[in-house]
Write a protein that holds these residues in place. Structure first.
Motif, PDB file in Angstrom:
ATOM      1  N   LEU A 165       0.815  -1.214   0.000  1.00  0.00           N
ATOM      2  CA  LEU A 165       0.000   0.000   0.000  1.00  0.00           C
ATOM      3  C   LEU A 165       0.849   1.266   0.000  1.00  0.00           C
ATOM      4  O   LEU A 165       0.383   2.332   0.405  1.00  0.00           O
ATOM      5  N   ARG A 166       2.101   1.153  -0.465  1.00  0.00           N
ATOM      6  CA  ARG A 166       2.977   2.305  -0.612  1.00  0.00           C
ATOM      7  C   ARG A 166       3.498   2.368  -2.054  1.00  0.00           C
ATOM      8  O   ARG A 166       3.826   1.356  -2.646  1.00  0.00           O
ATOM      9  N   GLN A 167       3.573   3.590  -2.584  1.00  0.00           N
ATOM     10  CA  GLN A 167       4.238   3.839  -3.853  1.00  0.00           C
ATOM     11  C   GLN A 167       4.986   5.151  -3.734  1.00  0.00           C
ATOM     12  O   GLN A 167       4.422   6.155  -3.305  1.00  0.00           O
ATOM     13  N   HIS A 168       6.259   5.140  -4.097  1.00  0.00           N
ATOM     14  CA  HIS A 168       7.126   6.294  -3.893  1.00  0.00           C
ATOM     15  C   HIS A 168       7.485   6.927  -5.232  1.00  0.00           C
ATOM     16  O   HIS A 168       7.891   6.229  -6.173  1.00  0.00           O
ATOM     17  N   ALA A 169       7.363   8.229  -5.310  1.00  0.00           N
ATOM     18  CA  ALA A 169       7.707   8.940  -6.543  1.00  0.00           C
ATOM     19  C   ALA A 169       9.168   8.685  -6.911  1.00  0.00           C
ATOM     20  O   ALA A 169      10.068   8.905  -6.094  1.00  0.00           O
ATOM     21  N   GLY A 170       9.398   8.195  -8.107  1.00  0.00           N
ATOM     22  CA  GLY A 170      10.749   7.887  -8.555  1.00  0.00           C
ATOM     23  C   GLY A 170      11.303   6.608  -7.987  1.00  0.00           C
ATOM     24  O   GLY A 170      12.438   6.230  -8.299  1.00  0.00           O
ATOM     25  N   GLY A 171      10.537   5.937  -7.129  1.00  0.00           N
ATOM     26  CA  GLY A 171      11.013   4.726  -6.479  1.00  0.00           C
ATOM     27  C   GLY A 171      10.093   3.546  -6.727  1.00  0.00           C
ATOM     28  O   GLY A 171       9.353   3.512  -7.711  1.00  0.00           O
ATOM     29  N   PRO A 172      10.115   2.576  -5.831  1.00  0.00           N
ATOM     30  CA  PRO A 172       9.361   1.343  -6.059  1.00  0.00           C
ATOM     31  C   PRO A 172       7.859   1.518  -5.882  1.00  0.00           C
ATOM     32  O   PRO A 172       7.394   2.400  -5.168  1.00  0.00           O
ATOM     33  N   ASP A 173       7.133   0.654  -6.559  1.00  0.00           N
ATOM     34  CA  ASP A 173       5.684   0.583  -6.464  1.00  0.00           C
ATOM     35  C   ASP A 173       5.322  -0.739  -5.789  1.00  0.00           C
ATOM     36  O   ASP A 173       5.324  -1.796  -6.415  1.00  0.00           O
ATOM     37  N   HIS A 174       5.030  -0.672  -4.491  1.00  0.00           N
ATOM     38  CA  HIS A 174       4.644  -1.854  -3.718  1.00  0.00           C
ATOM     39  C   HIS A 174       3.155  -1.830  -3.388  1.00  0.00           C
ATOM     40  O   HIS A 174       2.705  -2.532  -2.486  1.00  0.00           O
ATOM     41  N   PHE A 175       2.400  -1.024  -4.105  1.00  0.00           N
ATOM     42  CA  PHE A 175       1.025  -0.729  -3.699  1.00  0.00           C
ATOM     43  C   PHE A 175       0.153  -1.978  -3.618  1.00  0.00           C
ATOM     44  O   PHE A 175      -0.621  -2.148  -2.667  1.00  0.00           O
ATOM     45  N   LEU A 176       0.245  -2.856  -4.572  1.00  0.00           N
ATOM     46  CA  LEU A 176      -0.637  -4.026  -4.610  1.00  0.00           C
ATOM     47  C   LEU A 176       0.012  -5.288  -4.056  1.00  0.00           C
ATOM     48  O   LEU A 176      -0.511  -6.392  -4.242  1.00  0.00           O
ATOM     49  N   ALA A 177       1.116  -5.136  -3.368  1.00  0.00           N
ATOM     50  CA  ALA A 177       1.780  -6.316  -2.791  1.00  0.00           C
ATOM     51  C   ALA A 177       0.896  -6.977  -1.746  1.00  0.00           C
ATOM     52  O   ALA A 177       0.193  -6.310  -0.992  1.00  0.00           O
ATOM     53  N   PRO A 178       0.910  -8.309  -1.656  1.00  0.00           N
ATOM     54  CA  PRO A 178       0.137  -9.009  -0.628  1.00  0.00           C
ATOM     55  C   PRO A 178       0.685  -8.725   0.766  1.00  0.00           C
ATOM     56  O   PRO A 178       1.833  -8.295   0.934  1.00  0.00           O
ATOM     57  N   ALA A 179      -0.136  -8.985   1.753  1.00  0.00           N
ATOM     58  CA  ALA A 179       0.299  -8.793   3.137  1.00  0.00           C
ATOM     59  C   ALA A 179       1.106  -9.974   3.653  1.00  0.00           C
ATOM     60  O   ALA A 179       1.875  -9.835   4.606  1.00  0.00           O
ATOM     61  N   ASP A 180       0.935 -11.150   3.050  1.00  0.00           N
ATOM     62  CA  ASP A 180       1.629 -12.354   3.501  1.00  0.00           C
ATOM     63  C   ASP A 180       2.823 -12.659   2.591  1.00  0.00           C
ATOM     64  O   ASP A 180       2.871 -12.198   1.435  1.00  0.00           O
ATOM     65  N   PRO A 181       3.781 -13.462   3.055  1.00  0.00           N
ATOM     66  CA  PRO A 181       4.961 -13.780   2.246  1.00  0.00           C
ATOM     67  C   PRO A 181       4.617 -14.533   0.959  1.00  0.00           C
ATOM     68  O   PRO A 181       3.571 -15.181   0.839  1.00  0.00           O
ATOM     69  N   TYR A 182       5.566 -14.442   0.010  1.00  0.00           N
ATOM     70  CA  TYR A 182       5.430 -15.138  -1.261  1.00  0.00           C
ATOM     71  C   TYR A 182       6.826 -15.361  -1.838  1.00  0.00           C
ATOM     72  O   TYR A 182       7.781 -14.660  -1.495  1.00  0.00           O
ATOM     73  N   TRP A 183       6.926 -16.360  -2.697  1.00  0.00           N
ATOM     74  CA  TRP A 183       8.198 -16.677  -3.340  1.00  0.00           C
ATOM     75  C   TRP A 183       8.404 -15.774  -4.556  1.00  0.00           C
ATOM     76  O   TRP A 183       7.450 -15.468  -5.267  1.00  0.00           O
ATOM     77  N   VAL A 184       9.638 -15.353  -4.781  1.00  0.00           N
ATOM     78  CA  VAL A 184       9.958 -14.506  -5.929  1.00  0.00           C
ATOM     79  C   VAL A 184      11.050 -15.174  -6.753  1.00  0.00           C
ATOM     80  O   VAL A 184      11.747 -16.071  -6.287  1.00  0.00           O
ATOM     81  N   ASP A 185      11.183 -14.712  -7.999  1.00  0.00           N
ATOM     82  CA  ASP A 185      12.221 -15.254  -8.868  1.00  0.00           C
ATOM     83  C   ASP A 185      13.596 -14.947  -8.294  1.00  0.00           C
ATOM     84  O   ASP A 185      13.838 -13.866  -7.761  1.00  0.00           O
ATOM     85  N   GLY A 186      14.465 -15.892  -8.420  1.00  0.00           N
ATOM     86  CA  GLY A 186      15.826 -15.714  -7.937  1.00  0.00           C
ATOM     87  C   GLY A 186      16.199 -16.789  -6.946  1.00  0.00           C
ATOM     88  O   GLY A 186      15.359 -17.237  -6.156  1.00  0.00           O
ATOM     89  N   ALA A 187      17.446 -17.215  -7.006  1.00  0.00           N
ATOM     90  CA  ALA A 187      17.928 -18.239  -6.083  1.00  0.00           C
ATOM     91  C   ALA A 187      19.395 -17.985  -5.799  1.00  0.00           C
ATOM     92  O   ALA A 187      20.123 -17.413  -6.614  1.00  0.00           O
ATOM     93  N   THR A 188      19.834 -18.399  -4.633  1.00  0.00           N
ATOM     94  CA  THR A 188      21.235 -18.265  -4.252  1.00  0.00           C
ATOM     95  C   THR A 188      22.086 -19.183  -5.113  1.00  0.00           C
ATOM     96  O   THR A 188      21.563 -20.064  -5.817  1.00  0.00           O
ATOM     97  N   PRO A 189      23.416 -19.029  -5.063  1.00  0.00           N
ATOM     98  CA  PRO A 189      24.274 -19.912  -5.865  1.00  0.00           C
ATOM     99  C   PRO A 189      24.066 -21.392  -5.591  1.00  0.00           C
ATOM    100  O   PRO A 189      24.300 -22.225  -6.484  1.00  0.00           O
ATOM    101  N   ASP A 190      23.592 -21.749  -4.396  1.00  0.00           N
ATOM    102  CA  ASP A 190      23.345 -23.170  -4.113  1.00  0.00           C
ATOM    103  C   ASP A 190      21.909 -23.588  -4.432  1.00  0.00           C
ATOM    104  O   ASP A 190      21.496 -24.702  -4.116  1.00  0.00           O
ATOM    105  N   GLY A 191      21.144 -22.668  -5.050  1.00  0.00           N
ATOM    106  CA  GLY A 191      19.799 -23.028  -5.489  1.00  0.00           C
ATOM    107  C   GLY A 191      18.695 -22.744  -4.501  1.00  0.00           C
ATOM    108  O   GLY A 191      17.535 -23.086  -4.754  1.00  0.00           O
TER     109      GLY A 191
END
Length: 328
Positions: A165-191
């Motif tokens: 529910l935040r969006q910053h001018a010139g910065g990130p748009d997190h407005f519609l992000a869920p309130a609970d955790p979720y998995w995102v693309d990307g993994a550490t070198p060990d997977g």
């Protein structure tokens, strides 16, 4: 740690950082960190109430001898997790001090410079902690999707840089992000995959954020939703009644994780506009402890650090990032 599947997990985190930020000063050096000593007053949250702290520490803190002694006691005696918090404007290598005004957004920095600053922060954390820091939060919520891959390549397995529910001018748009955790693309070198664990901010009504985002194009006006249409359990954003309502509502909506945060300097007399003196600081501590006593007594909860949440996450059936516009 044996955790049953039913209680709502509660992550209590602090951005542990230098003083002066609430005055709009983003200094590259000469930053005081006296506020860190005050954090020991929060030890009963873990020892008596069962809510361990996750301390997202800036480079200025991790390289200060006195601050590190406090962190060591909080970790070793009171079960706190030491995590990483990037203030890129005060983390080497520096290409010139920033003494006033807002620093550039992270996605506008040269990628290699940001990578080197992140590596400097995590190395300072590793040296202090004797083990890698795996939980992370970007300063000023300044994380866009384009920056997130740098975290995974440095071994970060949980990020908490999203404030819904935040969006910053010139910065990130997190407005519609869920309130609970979720998995995102990307993994550490060990997977190991990366988990996004947002701060818990809830709309009063579920349809409101999408409607507001569609109707309001002006970003400052859109971000103003945060002040009137949202609930959180952040003790420096809302009063006790709203904090309790946020916890109840999140639990009623099936929330699995209640994530609460504030800044270390907000507890320091003179450290922020909300804490002008010791009397105000004492009132904040009283408010914080009263809320967590209420939370323990009225809702099924289990206090965990960010790292403990990440360890349990594969068994909690968190979704992959839902569809939707934005940088979350």
């Amino acid at each position: 740690m044996n955790i049953t599947p039913s209680p709502m997990r509660v992550v209590v985190s602090l951005d542990v950082e230098e003083e002066g930020l609430f005055s709009g000063r983003y200094a590259a050096d000469g930053c005081g960190v006296r506020n860190v000593a005050l954090l020991e007053r929060l030890a009963p949250l873990s020892d008596e109430l069962g809510f361990p702290l996750t301390l997202f520490c800036a480079h200025t803190v991790l390289t200060d001898t006195a601050a590190c002694r406090v962190l060591e006691r909080l970790r070793d005696r009171h079960g706190a997790e030491i995590a990483a918090h990037l203030h890129h404007w005060s983390t080497p290598p520096l290409d010139g001090p920033v003494v006033s005004g807002e620093p550039p957004r992270t996605h506008t920095l040269p990628r290699d410079l940001l990578r080197r600053r992140l590596a400097t922060l995590l190395e300072a954390g590793r040296v202090f902690n004797g083990a890698p820091l795996t939980s992370f939060r970007m300063g000023r919520w300044d994380l866009k999707n384009s920056v997130r891959p740098l975290l995974a390549e440095q071994g970060v397995t949980l990020d908490s840089s999203v404030c819904p529910l935040r969006q910053h001018a010139g910065g990130p748009d997190h407005f519609l992000a869920p309130a609970d955790p979720y998995w995102v693309d990307g993994a550490t070198p060990d997977g190991t995959p990366l988990l996004e664990a947002p701060i818990t901010q809830l709309p009063l009504l579920r349809p409101l954020p999408a409607l507001w985002r569609a109707l309001v194009r002006d970003i400052p006006r859109r971000d103003a939703f945060h002040f009137w249409g949202a609930l959180s359990a952040n003790p420096f954003w809302h009063g006790p009644r709203v904090m309790r309502a946020a916890a109840r509502l999140h639990h009623a909506r099936g929330g699995k994780v209640l994530s609460i945060f504030w800044h270390s300097s907000e507890l320091m007399p003179g450290g922020s506009p909300q804490t002008p003196d010791q009397r105000a600081a004492d009132a904040h501590y009283e408010k914080i402890f009263a809320f967590f006593r209420w939370l323990r007594d009225h809702l099924p909860t289990q206090g965990v650090t960010a790292a403990e949440l990440r360890a349990e996450a594969p068994r909690m059936a968190f979704p992959h990032r839902p569809d939707g516009p934005g940088d979350w």
